[in-house]
Design an enzyme around this catalytic site. Structure first.
Site, mmCIF file in Angstrom:
data_model
loop_
_atom_site.group_PDB
_atom_site.id
_atom_site.type_symbol
_atom_site.label_atom_id
_atom_site.label_comp_id
_atom_site.label_asym_id
_atom_site.label_seq_id
_atom_site.Cartn_x
_atom_site.Cartn_y
_atom_site.Cartn_z
ATOM 1 N N THR A 369 -4.969 -3.784 -0.975
ATOM 2 C CA THR A 369 -6.224 -3.358 -0.398
ATOM 3 C C THR A 369 -6.723 -2.215 -1.261
ATOM 4 O O THR A 369 -6.088 -1.855 -2.249
ATOM 5 C CB THR A 369 -5.973 -2.925 1.077
ATOM 6 N N THR A 387 -10.522 -4.938 1.574
ATOM 7 C CA THR A 387 -9.402 -5.802 1.204
ATOM 8 C C THR A 387 -9.832 -7.234 0.917
ATOM 9 O O THR A 387 -10.899 -7.670 1.356
ATOM 10 C CB THR A 387 -8.340 -5.809 2.328
ATOM 11 N N SER A 440 -5.873 -5.909 11.690
ATOM 12 C CA SER A 440 -5.662 -5.171 10.445
ATOM 13 C C SER A 440 -5.001 -3.837 10.749
ATOM 14 O O SER A 440 -5.055 -3.340 11.879
ATOM 15 C CB SER A 440 -7.013 -4.935 9.756
ATOM 16 N N SER A 441 -4.397 -3.239 9.712
ATOM 17 C CA SER A 441 -3.912 -1.863 9.820
ATOM 18 C C SER A 441 -4.788 -0.886 9.053
ATOM 19 O O SER A 441 -4.469 0.307 8.993
ATOM 20 C CB SER A 441 -2.480 -1.758 9.283
ATOM 21 N N GLY A 460 -2.151 -0.555 1.690
ATOM 22 C CA GLY A 460 -0.706 -0.566 1.876
ATOM 23 C C GLY A 460 -0.193 -1.452 2.990
ATOM 24 O O GLY A 460 0.927 -1.278 3.456
ATOM 25 N N GLY A 461 -1.022 -2.403 3.475
ATOM 26 C CA GLY A 461 -0.549 -3.316 4.503
ATOM 27 C C GLY A 461 -0.092 -2.599 5.749
ATOM 28 O O GLY A 461 -0.737 -1.666 6.234
#
Length: 563
Positions: A369, A387, A440-441, A460-461
């Site tokens: 992202t 992202t 999503s985070s 960073g997921g």
């Protein structure tokens, strides 16, 4: 004071720091992004008379050209905006949506098993992009300059090209074989047939044409007309399921941010379909009674890991697209609920995740992202995280468009309990449904104190939430953006039940002490994240910007508007 969710009463009890923002201005402009050419685009637009919101569009579009591994017009994101004149804050949600023909079992083969290749490679893996709609929305509602002016730097970069850097090469190396399935796509990003050498110039004339149609026609220039026709025809010929109606029906939406009052600071952060704001709020609620600065490094990591564990457990159980899932936000952000969770935390022993009352399930999401933070001379602020999911998304660009499509459909649960590309598993709350936005985070965040303001975020997921949390705590403890972006990082996400550490972030003695408390500790071979941050110190007048030292391609600049 307990961290708490602030409802509409916030406007009646606006924090002192917010009032100051309306009475003073930094007088300087600042941009920190993942690529110096994108940072330059934001500075260029603000020096031409644009505000922070204009610059956000320019930076987003420039990143779509020069950092195709991480974001793009074929993807989506969240843009957190704050207007200095009246304190208005909103999040523009440009997250991708599932096409109308999508089904819960679309990635299952005849044996009922997930075909991972279908879910991550090629147009079947792509959600309907939201980036272009978000750019138009932000420009029309909050900007000063015409969209054509805002997209001009990106169009120029696409036509004239940009030099390949090490990040471009490294991420492309992971996706080379897939990219080569579609020769027209590979020709754009791999001139010569392989991973290009450093400083090779990448030109994207078809993407320039797509951007120009968007600049001239607005929303209809991407979601209708020639561009939409090319996107749909190209996707369907390669096995996708998009329709013209899918594109025509897409709209960016605005959502009320999560607001957290913690230790005299106001945090403004991303609401669902991001899980970041709620998770950060829960972690802060859980650690509120503890005096963090007085704890040893091992005690601090242990406590934060226990709080992270519980917040990620709730993330898995309750969070999804708020238009499809009934999220118990009041409960999750209640200090009383936090007190109940905190009762199970022991400072002398780790809590096994298996002992918490939940299935060990997490929602699938990406690890590649991008993020940028910026501020204009009036004090308007933007924190944006964007992202395309895996590096270079689906690795497919419909011929004639130059648009590299995302593979965000893999952020849904293809089958209950089945791991995705990152080993994360999910279940019904995040199942595929037409028109639904995947969880999503991404956690773009603004933090306001009496004298200082921070704008930060990172890719960073699943680790985004914990990286932003660590940056917030560092800011509250008095450090500046160079420190936030450089901090050694650790992470716990409930399952797998392990504390992850960046290389060389903790000595052997401290690792052994964590293990003695019952933690499993894993030292990763690579670092993670790419944080970009801006800070305004109203007391001193100083403005600072910083980019993550883990990647050399980033750019952070602070200048006077007239420079």
């Amino acid at each position: 004071m307990h961290a708490r969710f602030l409802f509409c009463l916030w406007f009646a009890v606006m924090p002192y720091g917010m009032v100051l923002a309306a009475e003073s201005a930094p007088g300087r402009i600042a941009v920190a992004s993942a690529h110096e050419l994108a940072t330059d685009a934001g500075i260029e637009v603000m020096q031409a008379g644009g505000n922070a919101f204009d610059a956000a569009v320019a930076v987003s579009a420039a990143l779509a050209v020069v950092e195709p591994a991480s974001s793009g017009i074929g993807g989506g994101g969240f843009w957190l905006l704050q207007r200095a004149s009246d304190g208005m804050t909103t999040m523009v949600d440009g997250r991708e949506t599932a096409p109308a023909a999508a089904t819960a079992d679309m990635y299952l083969n005849e044996s009922g098993e997930v075909e991972r290749d279908w879910a991550v490679n090629g147009p079947l893996a792509a959600g309907i992009p939201g980036a272009a709609a978000a750019w138009v929305h932000i420009a029309e509602r909050y900007g000063r300059l015409p969209l054509q002016d805002l997209l001009a730097p990106a169009i120029r970069l696409a036509e004239e090209g940009f030099p390949v850097d090490e990040k471009y090469r490294r991420l492309l190396g992971w996706r080379t074989e897939v990219m080569q399935r579609w020769p027209e796509t590979a020709a754009i990003f791999m001139p010569g047939g392989g991973v290009p050498e450093l400083e090779t110039i990448i030109r994207q004339p078809e993407l320039a044409g797509t951007l120009r149609r968007l600049a001239e026609q607005g929303h209809a220039g991407f979601y209708g007309g020639e561009t939409a026709r090319l996107l749909v025809e190209g996707a369907r010929e390669a096995g996708g399921i998009w329709t013209l109606d899918d594109l025509a029906g897409y709209r960016a939406v605005e959502r009320e941010p999560i607001r957290i009052d913690y230790e005299g600071f106001e945090l403004i952060t991303a609401p669902p379909p991001s899980s970041g704001g709620i998770a950060i709020a829960q972690i802060l609620n859980l650690i509120e009674p503890y005096d963090l600065p007085s704890l040893s490094q091992v005690e601090r990591i242990h406590l934060l890991a226990e709080a992270m564990r519980r917040a990620y457990r709730d993330r898995a159980l309750y969070l999804g697209d708020p238009d499809f899932v009934d999220i118990p936000t009041d409960m999750l952000l209640s200090p009383f609920y936090a007190s109940g969770l905190r009762a199970g935390i022991r400072l002398d022993r780790a809590t096994p995740s298996a002992s918490l009352a939940a299935d060990p399930s997490l929602i699938r999401e990406s690890n590649n992202t991008t993020h940028f933070s910026l501020m204009d001379a009036d004090g308007n602020l933007v924190s944006a995280t964007l992202t395309v999911n895996l590096p270079y998304g689906s690795a497919f660009a419909p011929p004639g468009t130059g648009v590299l499509l995302n593979n965000e459909m893999d952020d849904f649960s293809a089958a209950e309990g089945e791991p995705n590309a990152y080993g994360l598993i999910g279940f019904a709350a995040n199942a595929i449904a037409p028109g639904k936005r995947m969880l999503s985070s991404m956690s773009p965040t603004i933090v306001r104190g009496q004298d200082r303001v921070a704008v930060l975020g990172t890719p960073g997921g699943s680790r985004i939430i914990t990286m932003v949390l660590l940056g917030i705590l560092d800011f509250i403890e008095g450090e500046g953006p160079e420190s936030w972006v450089s901090l050694p990082r650790f992470h716990h996400q409930y399952q797998p039940d392990v504390i992850s550490l960046e290389p060389d972030s903790l000595d052997d003695e401290s690792i052994a002490a964590l293990e003695a408390l019952g933690h499993e500790v894993e030292v990763r071979t690579r670092s993670w994240g790419n944080m970009h941050a801006v800070m305004w110190d109203r007391a001193s007048g100083a403005v600072e910007a910083a980019h993550d030292p883990r990647w050399t391609s980033g750019g952070a600049r602070v200048v006077a508007p007239e420079d």
